[in-house]
Design an enzyme around this catalytic site. Structure first.
Site, PDB file in Angstrom:
ATOM      1  CD  GLU A 180      35.353  35.559  24.975  1.00 34.30           C
ATOM      2  OE1 GLU A 180      36.378  36.038  24.468  1.00 34.30           O
ATOM      3  OE2 GLU A 180      35.349  34.976  26.091  1.00 34.30           O
TER       4      GLU A 180
ATOM      5  CG  HIS B  49      43.602  32.971  26.473  1.00 32.24           C
ATOM      6  ND1 HIS B  49      42.336  32.839  26.998  1.00 32.24           N
ATOM      7  CD2 HIS B  49      44.360  32.045  27.113  1.00 32.24           C
ATOM      8  CE1 HIS B  49      42.320  31.860  27.887  1.00 32.24           C
ATOM      9  NE2 HIS B  49      43.534  31.374  27.979  1.00 32.24           N
TER      10      HIS B  49
ATOM     11  CG  HIS C 167      33.074  32.510  27.818  1.00 32.19           C
ATOM     12  ND1 HIS C 167      34.207  31.700  27.862  1.00 32.19           N
ATOM     13  CD2 HIS C 167      32.110  31.752  27.245  1.00 32.19           C
ATOM     14  CE1 HIS C 167      33.910  30.518  27.343  1.00 32.19           C
ATOM     15  NE2 HIS C 167      32.637  30.528  26.971  1.00 32.19           N
TER      16      HIS C 167
ATOM     17  CG  HIS D 232      42.999  36.352  35.152  1.00 29.71           C
ATOM     18  ND1 HIS D 232      44.291  36.408  35.646  1.00 29.71           N
ATOM     19  CD2 HIS D 232      42.275  35.678  36.079  1.00 29.71           C
ATOM     20  CE1 HIS D 232      44.342  35.781  36.807  1.00 29.71           C
ATOM     21  NE2 HIS D 232      43.141  35.332  37.094  1.00 29.71           N
TER      22      HIS D 232
ATOM     23  NE  ARG E 118      31.698  34.097  51.274  1.00 31.82           N
ATOM     24  CZ  ARG E 118      32.171  34.865  52.230  1.00 31.82           C
ATOM     25  NH1 ARG E 118      33.423  35.320  52.171  1.00 31.82           N
ATOM     26  NH2 ARG E 118      31.414  35.192  53.252  1.00 31.82           N
TER      27      ARG E 118
END
EC number: 2.6.99.2
Length: 241
Positions: free
Chosen positions: A71, A192, A44, A215, A19
Site C-alpha cells: 500500500e 478496513h 503500508h 489490526h 520502543r
C-alpha cells in the site's frame, strides 16, 4: 469459494517502532501468517514511516511465498520505490500525516490524471494495481477509466457504524458497490476495520475476491498467538459462504 485472506502486518511494526527496537520483526510475522494460511501479505509504507520501513519491504519481498500487496500514497517517491521493489500488487491509498489510520477512500475522481499516470507506470513494470476507494459508483467508474484491474472497497464506515441501522445501510452500500464493480469486470477486494464480530456479512458477499485485515488479527494475537489469530479469521471467512 471463500474470499482469500490477506493479512496486514503493519501493526507488528507499530509495536517495534513504539520502543525503537529491532523486534518484533514484521518480516518474521509475515512468514508466520503465510504458514498459518494467509493467501497474501499487505503492508503500508507510509510517507512518515510511522510503522513499516523501507528495509522491511526490501527484506520481505524475496521471502514471501504468497503475494506482497504494498500500500502506497500516489507520490513520485512511492512510485519510484514500487518500481524498484516490484511487488506483485500495489494498492494506492490516500494518506494524511495527522490521521491515525487511513480515514477514507482515495479520491480518484478529484485527481484522475495523477492516479491514471501512476497506475499505468506500475502496470508497465508488471504490478497488479488496485485502488482503495469508497463504495461510490463515480469512484468505481473513475478507477475503471484509470485502467486499474482491481479495487479495494473501504469498509471503515461499516465497521465503525454505531447502530444496527447504520451498519446495515453501509453494508448495502458495499454490496451495491461490489456488484457494480464486478459487473464491469473489476476484481473486488475489501478491507478496513474488519474483525471477528463484523466479518461475516462482508465475507458472505460472493463477488469479493480478497479481504485485507490487519489490526484485529494482530490484536487477537496478543491473546492467542499470531498463527491462531490468522486461522480464526480465515475460518470465519470460510464459514461465511
Amino acid at each position: 469459494m471463500a474470499a482469500l485472506l490477506g493479512v496486514n502486518i503493519d501493526h507488528v511494526a507499530t509495536l517495534r517502532q513504539a520502543r525503537g527496537t529491532r523486534y518484533p520483526d514484521p518480516v518474521s510475522a509475515a512468514l508466520v501468517c503465510e504458514q498459518a494460511g494467509a493467501e497474501g501479505i499487505t503492508l503500508h509504507l507510509r510517507e512518515d514511516r510511522r510503522h513499516i520501513q523501507d528495509d522491511d519491504v526490501r527484506r520481505m519481498r524475496p521471502l514471501l511465498k504468497t503475494r506482497m500487496n504494498l500500500e502506497l500514497a500516489v507520490t513520485d517517491e512511492m512510485i519510484a520505490f514500487a518500481k524498484e521493489i516490484q511487488p506483485q500488487h500495489v494498492c494506492f491509498v490516500p494518506e494524511r500525516r495527522q490521521e491515525v489510520t487511513t480515514e477514507g477512500g482515495l479520491d480518484v475522481v478529484g485527481q484522475f490524471e495523477k492516479v491514471k499516470a501512476a497506475t499505468q507506470t506500475l502496470a508497465a513494470v508488471g504490478c497488479d494495481v488496485s485502488l482503495f476507494i469508497d463504495a461510490d459508483l463515480a469512484q468505481i467508474d473513475a478507477a475503471i477509466a484509470c485502467g486499474a484491474p482491481t479495487i479495494e472497497l473501504h469498509t471503515g464506515a461499516y465497521a465503525d457504524a454505531e447502530t444496527e441501522e447504520q451498519q446495515q445501510a453501509e453494508l448495502q452500500r458495499i454490496i451495491e458497490g461490489v456488484e457494480y464493480a464486478a459487473s464491469k469486470g473489476l476484481v473486488v477486494n475489501a478491507g478496513h476495520g474488519l474483525n471477528l464480530d463484523n466479518i461475516t456479512p462482508i465475507a458472505a458477499i460472493p463477488q469479493i475476491h480478497e479481504l485485507n485485515i490487519g489490526h484485529s488479527i494482530i490484536a487477537d494475537s496478543v491473546f492467542v498467538g499470531l498463527a491462531q489469530a490468522v486461522q480464526h479469521m480465515k475460518a470465519a471467512i470460510q464459514a461465511a459462504r
